[in-house]
Design a protein around this motif. Structure first.
Motif, PDB file in Angstrom:
ATOM      1  N   HIS A   1     -11.256   2.950  -7.244  1.00 20.98           N
ATOM      2  CA  HIS A   1     -10.160   3.316  -8.142  1.00 20.98           C
ATOM      3  C   HIS A   1      -9.078   2.273  -7.895  1.00 20.98           C
ATOM      4  CE1 HIS A   1      -9.885   5.732  -4.345  1.00 20.98           C
ATOM      5  NE2 HIS A   1      -8.767   5.060  -4.268  1.00 20.98           N
TER       6      HIS A   1
ATOM      7  N   SER B   1      -9.335  -3.169  -5.847  1.00 19.28           N
ATOM      8  CA  SER B   1     -10.494  -2.627  -6.570  1.00 19.28           C
ATOM      9  C   SER B   1     -11.641  -2.141  -5.698  1.00 19.28           C
ATOM     10  CB  SER B   1     -11.013  -3.664  -7.576  1.00 19.28           C
ATOM     11  OG  SER B   1     -11.249  -4.899  -6.949  1.00 19.28           O
ATOM     12  N   MET B   2     -11.616  -2.403  -4.383  1.00 13.90           N
ATOM     13  CA  MET B   2     -12.842  -2.082  -3.646  1.00 13.90           C
ATOM     14  C   MET B   2     -12.971  -0.605  -3.277  1.00 13.90           C
ATOM     15  SD  MET B   2     -12.916  -3.394   0.277  1.00 13.90           S
ATOM     16  CE  MET B   2     -11.649  -3.032   1.474  1.00 13.90           C
ATOM     17  N   TYR B   3     -11.973   0.172  -3.616  1.00  9.90           N
ATOM     18  CA  TYR B   3     -12.082   1.596  -3.318  1.00  9.90           C
ATOM     19  C   TYR B   3     -12.512   2.404  -4.551  1.00  9.90           C
ATOM     20  CZ  TYR B   3     -10.065   0.208   1.086  1.00  9.90           C
ATOM     21  OH  TYR B   3      -9.856  -0.403   2.300  1.00  9.90           O
TER      22      TYR B   3
ATOM     23  N   VAL C   1      -5.956   0.531  -6.712  1.00 10.19           N
ATOM     24  CA  VAL C   1      -4.882   0.697  -5.736  1.00 10.19           C
ATOM     25  C   VAL C   1      -3.864  -0.409  -6.012  1.00 10.19           C
ATOM     26  CG1 VAL C   1      -4.282   0.700  -3.280  1.00 10.19           C
ATOM     27  CG2 VAL C   1      -6.498   1.614  -4.023  1.00 10.19           C
TER      28      VAL C   1
ATOM     29  N   LEU D   1       0.830  -1.208   0.000  1.00 18.09           N
ATOM     30  CA  LEU D   1       0.000   0.000   0.000  1.00 18.09           C
ATOM     31  C   LEU D   1       0.865   1.258   0.000  1.00 18.09           C
ATOM     32  CD1 LEU D   1      -3.103   0.632   0.367  1.00 18.09           C
ATOM     33  CD2 LEU D   1      -2.583   0.935   2.796  1.00 18.09           C
TER      34      LEU D   1
END
Ligand SMILES: Cc1ncc(C[n+]2csc(CCOP(=O)(O)OP(=O)(O)O)c2C)c(N)n1
Ligand SMILES: Cc1ncc(C[n+]2csc(CCOP(=O)(O)OP(=O)(O)O)c2C)c(N)n1
Ligand SMILES: [Mg+2]
Ligand SMILES: [Mg+2]
Lengths: 320, 338, 320, 338
Positions: free
Chosen positions: B108, B104-106, B110, B73
């Motif tokens: 956009h 993908s869960m945000y 990451v 991250l």
């Protein structure tokens, strides 16, 4: 088992760590001595078998830690559950005194206690169970302790874990539950200061005592290798675990004399000397003299016989 | 020709190269530091060469995976070792719900480049909790790719390829491969040859003499590849059946395209893996093939996997449970009525 | 944001818990007051939207806990990573002051900070991240802290967790690692004494302080709702986390005023009264009088405008 | 006819009955005690009726599963609730390496009766970490059976059946089912009927009017059953296609036998599930069917699953990702060229 022989021992010369001297306060029974030496001889025989290429897979010897299950033996009854780990031969032998069943398991021969399926680190017999995944047994032990508590049978769950296993989150989840629910869970920590190749200073921040305190769990530290001394210190705690009921952590400072499994000891000579220096064996030998040597001869012979007999057996059979 | 390097050496060198060329790379795991160098010696020498980036950890599989997720991250590229892949369940949540999902869960993208190395597999007498193939349990997690060590695929290429996806990946490593030799220059031994039909090097194809036409093809991941080509050699000698063994580097997502020409005309497709039966990787591959090749298939695809059983410790019992070369041989014979 | 207004406040009447009185020692800036009331107004508006059936899914309001991220705000910089949890609206608003982006996310409308994919509890923006699985963020935060340590950028990872989350083993694995490796990990514990429906006494044996001590991790307890007081107490610790670097646990005793998510509060009236009694809001209001009411009016109006504007937007679009 | 009870009530009653008749039964989980009664109210009233055996736990999924394993080992019969099945990864190791493995890894059978209840599935706007179907990740673990809640199967029977196996089991419960009504006496609504062809009640068969002959069959677990029979009703009305929907109580091991007569002659077999694509339960079932029905199959088996994607929170985005009634409808049309 050979006949119990109890004799008073001369008091030892006062030493730097008097508590570490066995037999100072009390006698060493023949039964205890035999058991200590049975375990030692058994483990040595295993390492020999490995180096002769007669065993496959893996195994973890408890050399240096034999006195722990021997000391706890009279404090744990048939109704109690014992959870052992990868380094479990001493735990098994102290409970069942059955080197043939265990060796057959490790060699995959007829008469194996788990038909050769489990091997060295996956043993189940009655209320004794070991498994190879670190930390798993802590919540399982809590579950068994919950069963004992509700049944009111006075039984407990004793879980043996090493210092390195405090890396696993499951250990803390279980301590929390056991204290919240006041479960008769006796956590026996065999702190040999190392996990595989990693020294305690590199794998554990803080202390085991602090871990217990974090949850308000009663804690006791044992540095001694004197069986009677250990027993008198630990017995009241074990009683409280049963009777209150409540969990407790007993930490033994101990040493691993041998490799983690086989041929994989990367410690330097100072570390090895430190371990050897704290071994119960030379101290007992010094104090018990001939009686020790005779007992050792008997156990070595017994193990040698067991190896011969078991090695001659046909392969274990398993109907899955 | 000098003997080629061992698989463990190739993998070790690949990790070293990764660390060397990219300061963002970390390697973390239990007992991976020197002088021990990891339970299977894959990381030997690396902590000495790259202090501060090759770190022995406590016995905390969940935290190790979590730390890797955090490093990724923050822009790093961690590689972690789970000492035995059997313990991957301890970090299932971190991989399933954090590392893979964060890609993908945000809403956009990451980037989460990280590799989870899992030594797996049996035939070493380590017993029921140290011999498993948990690959199948990780199939079908969006943004998590699965790979398998092989003696045909150079690990330097594989590790680069994985990292460059920018998504978490698990690399499964059959423990019996470590001491084997890498195969180079298209030669395995005797008349056994291999090439990479797809162009991108993901699928290796092993054959005897020449690749086509094939009475059957065996699809098998790296850990089983040798057992598969032994079966192929035996099938040729005993039954004059010619076949190909197709070995993927990436298990999932499955990349069927390069495979289709080779398998379309085969009399039998057999998919072999060492994992125990039920919900296998083979079932996933087979289903995709049924969809793509329905009109061409001569018979049902044959799946070969280990028994629906725990993996016993004693070698004679373990052998019975696990897929061996003869298991594959017999399956092909049976399916082709040979 | 509205203009910062700073004014001295009269000292409060000495009370049973003087440390709990805001503004005693120092002034409350307009910026802080606005932020506190923005968060409060935002959460209240969400609960209203839910009861009107205008929101679907779930949400967890931070009513009663607003002062914690507001107090920490000036102590955390842009280089720092923040890990929030399910109860994260206050954390987000304190960092970004962006009610529209957050509300759009919760309502799935255009301008949603995560395109409506994450929703209330899965937010990622720059160095801010929240997720819905308890405990997961602790090792992740440790990983980020490892990155900061090696890069030497003086950044830290701040992880917000609740009291109940200390049930998760991952928390302990991370504390151990963070202390062993001396990572700049700031664990902010929002101890509201309850986890969903389970009071702390039923989910946690021992104390949070004890948890930190177990690993030798520096610990600080905050009972106050006074922003300046909190800041002066916590600032040196945060500096030490960055500069040493090292981990630290800061535990805030706080209260959850509202339901766990929506309509699921089963606490009795005594428990609710206890929570209300410890809320920062009436105390600030009492002390700040008109200034408070004006600020509140402004924030409520701002949130009402935001609700109107966001509700009128088209659905969020996502190209997976 | 009085309205039948809700699924949540039926399950609650079944748990109560289990606790009532067998002192060895425990129910453990987060927030399951009264007055809260669990996140989905499935355990409401139970802690009051059975104090000491229905226990709210800390947030410790791994320990909860471990405690259950310990209770089972000691002769009890625990049921645990994992609040959201998405978190089952946190107890993966306990289920995979302890509970399931203990049944057979000690060379003699160790009974380990325990049930892990997992509320699963989406369509409720709970977002990427609270909406998943992790069923597929648990397929193929020896001695671990998988079950799914259904509005057609009485839970008192199901729970007894599971416990009597003496092995660990996971019961997946689609959260959208809780508020639905149980269906009784072979009637769903309008012309929709159901029966249990296999005799043992494991497979329910839903049909319009009469069951045979069927242009297609849809195999779908309980969570998707309603969406499947809606599709069937629409297919009849719009395309005059007659079909059956087959709903299993036990997902794994797959029990195909009772199904074979019904599916053998169907023009199409479609297997639908809500889990995201890749390594699905459907792939396992399909593979077994290909093996058994090769000669009879008219076309490839059609798998329907949710997209290869995280599950978004916003309802309009979530709908796109998850299998809906129309998804099944379209798949059948497409496969049958209708
Ligand atoms: C979950 C898990 N991770 C890693 C291992 C590999 N392993 C086996 S023993 C061991 C070291 C254990 O150290 P400790 O708890 O101190 O026990 P000791 O070996 O010193 O008796 C490790 C890492 C394992 N068995 N289980
Ligand atoms: C691993 C996991 N288990 C369970 C849940 C369900 N859950 C969400 S919030 C919550 C309570 C958390 O309590 P606490 O940590 O005290 O935070 P608070 O809600 O009080 O702010 C629970 C059980 C979850 N999100 N993740
Ligand atoms: Mg140790
Ligand atoms: Mg709380």
């Amino acid at each position: 088992m050979s006949e119990p022989v109890t004799a008073d021992l001369p008091r030892a010369v006062p030493a730097a760590r008097p508590a570490d001297q066995p037999g100072e306060r009390t006698a060493v029974s023949g039964e205890d001595l035999d058991l200590l030496l049975l375990i030692r001889s058994f483990e040595q025989a295993l390492l020999d078998l490995f180096s002769e290429g007669r065993l496959n897979g893996t195994t973890h010897s408890c050399l240096g830690q034999e006195h722990i299950p021997v000391a706890l033996r009279p404090l744990l009854g048939d109704a109690d559950h014992i959870f052992s780990n990868h380094r479990g031969h001493g735990h098994y032998l102290a409970r069942f005194g059955d080197p043939a069943g265990l060796l057959a398991e490790i060699m995959g021969r007829e008469g194996a206690v788990c038909n050769g399926v489990g091997g060295s680190q996956h043993i189940h017999r009655g209320r004794y169970l070991s498994t190879g995944v670190q930390g798993e047994s802590m919540p399982v032990g809590a579950g068994v302790a919950l069963h004992h508590k509700r049944s009111g049978d006075g039984g407990l769950a004793a879980v043996f874990i090493g210092d390195g296993t405090f890396g696993e989150g499951a250990v803390y989840e279980a301590l929390n539950l056991a204290q919240l629910w006041q479960l008769p869970l006796l956590v026996v920590v065999e702190n040999n200061g190392i996990a595989q190749s990693t020294p305690a200073s590199v794998h554990t921040a803080g202390t085991i005592a602090g871990r217990a305190a974090a949850f308000g769990v009663t804690y006791h530290h044992v540095d001694s290798v004197d069986l009677s001394e250990i027993r008198s210190a630990v017995a009241p705690l074990v009683r409280a675990v049963r009777e209150t009921p409540m969990p407790a952590v007993v930490e033994f400072s101990t040493v691993r004399l041998g490799p983690h499994s086989k041929g994989d000891d990367t410690r330097d000579s100072a570390a090895l000397a430190f371990a050897q220096d704290r071994d119960w064996y030379p101290r007992y030998r010094r104090l018990l003299g001939d009686r020790f040597d005779h007992a050792e001869g008997r156990q070595q012979a017994r193990v040698a016989d067991t190896v011969r007999a078991v090695a001659a057996r046909p392969p274990a059979r398993w109907d899955a | 020709m000098p003997e080629s390097e061992r698989v463990v050496t190739n993998l070790n060198r690949a990790l070293g190269a990764l660390l060397d060329k990219d300061q963002r790379v970390y390697v973390l795991g239990e007992d991976i530091g020197d002088p021990y160098g990891g339970a299977f010696k894959v990381t030997r020498g690396l902590s000495t060469r790259f202090p501060g980036r090759v770190l022995s950890t406590p016995i905390s599989e969940s935290a190790i995976a979590g730390v890797a997720g955090g490093l990724a991250l923050a822009g790093d590229r961690p590689v972690i070792e789970v000492m035995f892949g059997d313990f991957a369940g301890l970090c299932f949540d971190q991989l399933y719900n954090f590392a893979a999902k964060s890609v993908s869960m945000y809403g956009h993208r990451v980037p989460m480049p990280m590799i989870v190395r899992c030594p797996v597999g049996g035939n070493r007498g380590y017993g029921p909790t140290h011999s498993q193939n948990p690959q199948k349990h990780f199939i079908g997690i969006p943004n998590l790719s699965l790979w398998e060590l092989s003696p045909l695929h150079d690990n330097a290429v594989v590790l680069d390829r994985i990292m460059d996806r920018g998504e978490p990946a698990i690399l499964f490593e059959d423990k019996t491969l470590y001491s084997r030799r890498m195969h180079r220059d298209g030669v395995i031994s005797g008349p056994l040859r291999f090439d990479f039909p797809g162009g991108d090097g993901n699928w290796a194809r092993v054959y005897v003499g020449r690749p086509d036409p094939a009475d059957y093809v065996i699809i098998a991941p790296g850990g089983l590849a040798e057992r598969a080509w032994q079966a192929a050699a035996d099938l040729l000698v005993e039954h004059e059946l010619t076949g190909q063994v197709l070995v993927p580097s990436r298990l999932y997502p499955v990349d069927l395209e390069p495979l289709l020409p080779a398998v379309r005309d085969a009399g039998l497709i057999c998919i072999a893996e060492e994992g125990v039966t039920g919900g296998t990787w083979g079932a996933e591959v087979a289903n995709q093939l049924y969809g793509r090749l329905w009109a061409d298939l001569k018979r049902p695809i044959r799946l070969v996997s280990s028994a629906d059983s725990v993996i016993p410790t004693a070698p004679h019992l373990e052998r019975e449970v696990l897929v061996q070369s003869e298991t594959i041989y017999r399956a092909v014979c049976e399916a082709l009525d040979a």
